[in-house]
Design a protein around this motif. Structure first.
Motif, mmCIF file in Angstrom:
data_model
loop_
_atom_site.group_PDB
_atom_site.id
_atom_site.type_symbol
_atom_site.label_atom_id
_atom_site.label_comp_id
_atom_site.label_asym_id
_atom_site.label_seq_id
_atom_site.Cartn_x
_atom_site.Cartn_y
_atom_site.Cartn_z
ATOM 1 N N UNK A 51 0.824 -1.195 0.000
ATOM 2 C CA UNK A 51 0.000 0.000 0.000
ATOM 3 C C UNK A 51 0.867 1.256 0.000
ATOM 4 N N UNK A 52 1.890 1.242 0.837
ATOM 5 C CA UNK A 52 2.753 2.412 0.930
ATOM 6 C C UNK A 52 3.490 2.656 -0.378
ATOM 7 N N UNK A 53 3.972 1.581 -0.993
ATOM 8 C CA UNK A 53 4.702 1.735 -2.249
ATOM 9 C C UNK A 53 3.788 2.222 -3.365
ATOM 10 N N UNK A 54 2.512 1.773 -3.353
ATOM 11 C CA UNK A 54 1.583 2.194 -4.404
ATOM 12 C C UNK A 54 1.197 3.670 -4.226
ATOM 13 N N UNK A 55 0.923 4.091 -2.971
ATOM 14 C CA UNK A 55 0.496 5.459 -2.712
ATOM 15 C C UNK A 55 1.630 6.459 -2.953
ATOM 16 N N UNK A 56 2.856 6.005 -2.842
ATOM 17 C CA UNK A 56 4.011 6.896 -3.037
ATOM 18 C C UNK A 56 4.645 6.698 -4.411
ATOM 19 N N UNK A 57 3.824 6.192 -5.343
ATOM 20 C CA UNK A 57 4.362 5.918 -6.664
ATOM 21 C C UNK A 57 4.898 7.185 -7.321
ATOM 22 N N UNK A 58 4.156 8.317 -7.105
ATOM 23 C CA UNK A 58 4.594 9.553 -7.736
ATOM 24 C C UNK A 58 5.887 10.074 -7.114
ATOM 25 N N UNK A 59 6.133 9.771 -5.822
ATOM 26 C CA UNK A 59 7.349 10.225 -5.154
ATOM 27 C C UNK A 59 8.505 9.246 -5.319
ATOM 28 N N UNK A 60 8.272 8.172 -6.062
ATOM 29 C CA UNK A 60 9.301 7.154 -6.215
ATOM 30 C C UNK A 60 10.483 7.697 -6.999
ATOM 31 N N UNK A 61 11.628 7.179 -6.704
ATOM 32 C CA UNK A 61 12.851 7.556 -7.412
ATOM 33 C C UNK A 61 13.120 6.652 -8.617
ATOM 34 N N UNK A 62 12.160 5.754 -8.876
ATOM 35 C CA UNK A 62 12.322 4.861 -10.023
ATOM 36 C C UNK A 62 12.246 5.665 -11.309
ATOM 37 N N UNK A 64 11.056 6.874 -14.929
ATOM 38 C CA UNK A 64 9.705 7.008 -15.445
ATOM 39 C C UNK A 64 9.290 5.803 -16.282
ATOM 40 N N UNK A 65 10.223 5.272 -17.082
ATOM 41 C CA UNK A 65 9.893 4.116 -17.934
ATOM 42 C C UNK A 65 9.544 2.885 -17.100
ATOM 43 N N UNK A 66 10.296 2.674 -16.004
ATOM 44 C CA UNK A 66 10.028 1.527 -15.145
ATOM 45 C C UNK A 66 8.690 1.689 -14.428
ATOM 46 N N UNK A 67 8.401 2.940 -13.971
ATOM 47 C CA UNK A 67 7.119 3.171 -13.326
ATOM 48 C C UNK A 67 5.979 2.933 -14.301
ATOM 49 N N UNK A 68 6.169 3.320 -15.542
ATOM 50 C CA UNK A 68 5.124 3.093 -16.555
ATOM 51 C C UNK A 68 4.897 1.607 -16.787
ATOM 52 N N UNK A 69 5.984 0.830 -16.814
ATOM 53 C CA UNK A 69 5.851 -0.618 -16.982
ATOM 54 C C UNK A 69 5.090 -1.243 -15.821
#
Length: 537
Positions: A51-62, A64-69
């Motif tokens: 839950x925490x990782x999903x809610x902080x998806x926009x603040x992730x340091x990953x 952009x391409x990996x987040x899109x995948x």
């Protein structure tokens, strides 16, 4: 009444369109908000880390391409669950449609509530019904075979594919109650007899020399085989329908076959046995244990080429034609001067072999007959029926033909056979086998409960071991008191891959003393170490 000008009317319509568009936007936003709330509610059921990782998806340091995948993968998972849900709904509608069709016959598919898992708990009963319908359709087949499909004489054309149907009794979902036994008998598959182009209903072993194996098939033929080599010796092609039964004369080289073409044929055969081949090494024996890994993975069913060099017989010596329905079974009375036939016209007929005349018509069953059997030493006949009973007919006194009705099963009695003594063993689609004493017919002396419908059973002459062929591809051995002795090995490499229709003992044969046949278009010869079987009893 004042009338609006054209300009004011157009302005009013434009205003209504803007208002409607604004309302649509608000509804869309509201729907999106509800969907977001639903997603939040679903996420609350997940682990706190996810839950925490999903809610902080926009603040992730990953990147952009990996987040899109990742987002794309989550979308694919959602679509998969949606597809599964839609398929469940479609299956539920199909089951309801089948229930509507089967309702006039008093049959329904239980457990249609897929969302609650009810289908799984009731599927074994449904597959038993499907199995019975398939068997019924095939035995009524009277047209020429086309591929693996069946054309029923009754009820129009039905294209049931043998290779496409998985016939089993749901043994993965049922815990059976068997009497405890610690036996570790030794059984081995010795030889396979392959050549029929459709399922094999029945098999029998000759009582005179030369000893050969006979099979009756839905491909409209009967075949005689060398037990030692597995080679086809003769093929009978005189029937115009499925051959449902085969039995041999007690003293002469004659065979009796029953067919879906509403006739029974008596035909003579002459065969010459080939040179025996070396018997397979029996040192690598397979224990008939309950913990053997029985794989449900079936081998691919390829087209079986029939034996090209096998001689054939096309004309019967005698044809018996008095029935008005499918002749499902036939047998010789002691002495071989008379035969009895069982039919779907609810009657069994007694014929004189020499004159082909009808001597007696045995009526009384309320539904179609499924099997008939004669006593090896006395003028007794037992007939089985779909009316859940079997009847004993006594012809020992020429002036009195008595009949006794055995009631004890709750479904179709698929077969009832005599033992050498004063016992009758009956098998049924209610998944039970019962042992009866002819002197006391009120209740069985032993009951065997199984996890699958039982087909045409056989009892060994010397040791009275009962061989049970099942719809779920298994063959089990029991003694007369109901104790299970063995289960024949079946894996994805050996054994039957479809419903087992019949079993037959031949204790005097050194290589194969038990035979079985089924819808996988093959007969199998087994070697059962009977002394070891009884020693561990």
């Amino acid at each position: 009444m004042p009338v609006e000008s054209g300009n004011s009317a157009a302005a009013r319509q434009a205003k209504q369109k803007r208002k409607s568009h604004s309302l649509s936007i608000r509804r869309t936003n509201s729907t999106e908000q509800e969907r977001s709330g639903l997603q939040r509610d679903m996420l609350e059921g997940q682990s706190s880390d996810n839950l925490e990782s999903f809610m902080r998806m926009e603040d992730s340091k990953l990147p952009l391409s990996l987040r899109s995948n990742l987002l794309d993968l989550f979308s694919q998972i959602e679509r998969e669950f949606e597809n599964l849900y839609i398929e469940n709904l479609e299956l539920r509608r199909e089951i309801e449609t089948l229930n509507d069709r089967l309702a006039p016959d008093g049959q329904t598919f239980e457990g249609a509530d897929l969302a609650k898992g009810g289908l799984k708990t009731k599927a074994s009963h449904s597959t038993s019904q499907l199995s019975q319908k398939l068997k019924t359709t095939y035995k009524a087949s009277t047209s020429k075979p086309r591929s693996n499909s069946c054309h029923a004489r009754v009820g129009g054309t039905r294209n049931f594919s043998v290779t496409g149907w998985e016939l089993w009794g749901g043994d993965s979902w049922i815990v059976s109650s068997f009497k405890a036994t610690t036996s570790r008998a030794v059984c081995q598959l010795v030889r396979e007899y392959v050549g029929h182009r459709d399922g094999i209903w029945d098999l029998s072993v000759t009582r005179t020399q030369p000893v050969v194996l006979g099979t009756a098939s839905a491909d409209h033929s009967a075949m005689l085989w060398s037990i030692e080599t597995g080679k086809c010796l003769l093929k009978y092609m005189g029937h115009q329908g499925s051959v449902n039964s085969i039995k041999f004369h007690p003293t002469e080289q004659m065979a009796l076959t029953a067919s879906g073409d509403q006739t029974a044929h008596i035909w003579r055969y002459m065969v010459q046995l080939p040179t025996p081949q070396p018997v397979a090494d029996m040192s690598q024996q397979t224990p008939c244990e309950d913990d053997v890994d029985f794989s449900d993975k079936d081998e691919a069913d390829g087209e079986v080429e029939g034996p090209n060099d096998c001689p054939s017989v096309r004309v019967a010596t005698t044809t018996l034609r008095s029935h008005q329905g499918v002749v499902i079974a036939a047998d010789w009375l002691v002495g071989g001067k008379q035969v009895v036939t069982a039919s779907w016209d609810r009657a069994a007929n007694l014929y004189d072999v020499e004159t082909s005349e009808l001597v007696h018509s045995l009526t009384g069953h309320d539904q179609e007959l499924t099997h008939c059997c004669t006593h090896p030493t006395q003028r007794l006949v037992v007939t089985s029926s779909r009316d859940t009973t079997f009847r004993l007919w006594d012809f020992r006194d020429p002036s009195i033909h008595s009949v006794n009705v055995f009631q004890g099963h709750t479904d179709t009695v698929t077969s009832a056979v005599f033992t050498v003594g004063d016992n009758v063993v009956s098998g049924s689609d209610d998944r039970t086998v019962k042992v009866w004493d002819l002197k006391n017919m009120r209740s069985p002396i032993a009951t065997i409960r199984t996890d699958s419908a039982v087909n045409r059973i056989s009892v060994s002459v010397n040791q009275k071991i009962i061989a049970l062929p099942h719809d779920n591809r298994q063959v089990r051995l029991f003694d007369m008191s109901g104790v299970r002795l063995a289960r024949l090995p079946r894996t994805n490499r050996q054994g039957h891959r479809r419903m087992v229709c019949c079993s037959a003992w031949c204790e005097d044969n050194a290589s194969c003393n038990l035979f079985s046949c089924g819808f996988d278009r093959q007969a199998i010869g087994w070697n059962i170490n009977i002394p070891a079987l009884l020693q561990e009893k």
